[in-house]
Motif scaffolding. Sequence first.
Motif, mmCIF file in Angstrom:
data_model
loop_
_atom_site.group_PDB
_atom_site.id
_atom_site.type_symbol
_atom_site.label_atom_id
_atom_site.label_comp_id
_atom_site.label_asym_id
_atom_site.label_seq_id
_atom_site.Cartn_x
_atom_site.Cartn_y
_atom_site.Cartn_z
ATOM 1 N N GLY A 149 -25.793 -55.726 22.040
ATOM 2 C CA GLY A 149 -25.933 -57.122 22.443
ATOM 3 C C GLY A 149 -24.712 -57.970 22.135
ATOM 4 O O GLY A 149 -24.834 -59.093 21.651
ATOM 5 N N CYS A 150 -23.540 -57.429 22.430
ATOM 6 C CA CYS A 150 -22.297 -58.162 22.182
ATOM 7 C C CYS A 150 -21.320 -57.863 23.315
ATOM 8 O O CYS A 150 -21.658 -57.177 24.262
ATOM 9 N N SER A 151 -20.101 -58.361 23.188
ATOM 10 C CA SER A 151 -19.108 -58.140 24.244
ATOM 11 C C SER A 151 -18.365 -56.828 24.032
ATOM 12 O O SER A 151 -18.329 -56.273 22.932
ATOM 13 N N VAL A 152 -17.743 -56.358 25.105
ATOM 14 C CA VAL A 152 -16.901 -55.167 25.023
ATOM 15 C C VAL A 152 -15.737 -55.429 24.078
ATOM 16 O O VAL A 152 -15.326 -54.538 23.324
ATOM 17 N N LEU A 153 -15.220 -56.650 24.080
ATOM 18 C CA LEU A 153 -14.137 -57.004 23.156
ATOM 19 C C LEU A 153 -14.593 -56.848 21.702
ATOM 20 O O LEU A 153 -13.854 -56.321 20.864
ATOM 21 N N ASP A 154 -15.822 -57.264 21.403
ATOM 22 C CA ASP A 154 -16.362 -57.070 20.046
ATOM 23 C C ASP A 154 -16.382 -55.588 19.680
ATOM 24 O O ASP A 154 -16.069 -55.208 18.549
ATOM 25 N N ILE A 155 -16.767 -54.751 20.635
ATOM 26 C CA ILE A 155 -16.819 -53.301 20.398
ATOM 27 C C ILE A 155 -15.420 -52.760 20.150
ATOM 28 O O ILE A 155 -15.199 -52.002 19.193
ATOM 29 N N ARG A 156 -14.465 -53.131 20.985
ATOM 30 C CA ARG A 156 -13.086 -52.653 20.800
ATOM 31 C C ARG A 156 -12.540 -53.073 19.435
ATOM 32 O O ARG A 156 -11.913 -52.284 18.739
ATOM 33 N N GLN A 157 -12.783 -54.324 19.073
ATOM 34 C CA GLN A 157 -12.295 -54.814 17.785
ATOM 35 C C GLN A 157 -13.019 -54.122 16.634
ATOM 36 O O GLN A 157 -12.407 -53.791 15.624
ATOM 37 N N GLY A 158 -14.327 -53.903 16.789
ATOM 38 C CA GLY A 158 -15.092 -53.208 15.749
ATOM 39 C C GLY A 158 -14.627 -51.784 15.558
ATOM 40 O O GLY A 158 -14.504 -51.294 14.431
#
Length: 177
Positions: A149-158
Amino acid sequence: MREPGRNQVRGNEPNPFATREDFIKVFHEDMNGLYQLSFLLTGDHENAEKCLVAGIEDCVKENRVFREWARSWAKRIIVANAIRELKPRPSVFSSLPSATVFSHGEQSSGSRGHFDVDAVLGLGDFERFVFVMSVLENYSHHECALLLGCSVLDIRQGRLHALEELASSGRVVSFAQ
């Protein structure tokens, strides 16, 4: 008029969908791997056990999943249960090659990298979920974003943050380029 049997759709065609017995077989054959997935996601044995048991219960409720996808579906159910249990959210943080990890107290021996399990468990919830899902389970960034439930950018940064944390922990044995 006779109704089709449990393993048949119509006539003599076999049922292409996974049955309760198929899921029980998946859990029986891969209990250690499925528990390990649950443990790496949740970070503790109590939550891992809850997610695994809930996963077994959810899978045996006659889902309309193709038989060939039963193992993948079981993993996805465990991931979904772990997300529901912990509700990991992105934190504020600032890709690299992938890595693998196998069992608690040991180092992985995958071809893409070697990480200490305790180092993975030391990651924050969100970074650990992203690492396990995107690196170890090969979920796409888009799939991770939808499930978490977040953005792809959040995933990349995570993912980047998780890999940086693992690299800086001093517990990385090697990292293949």
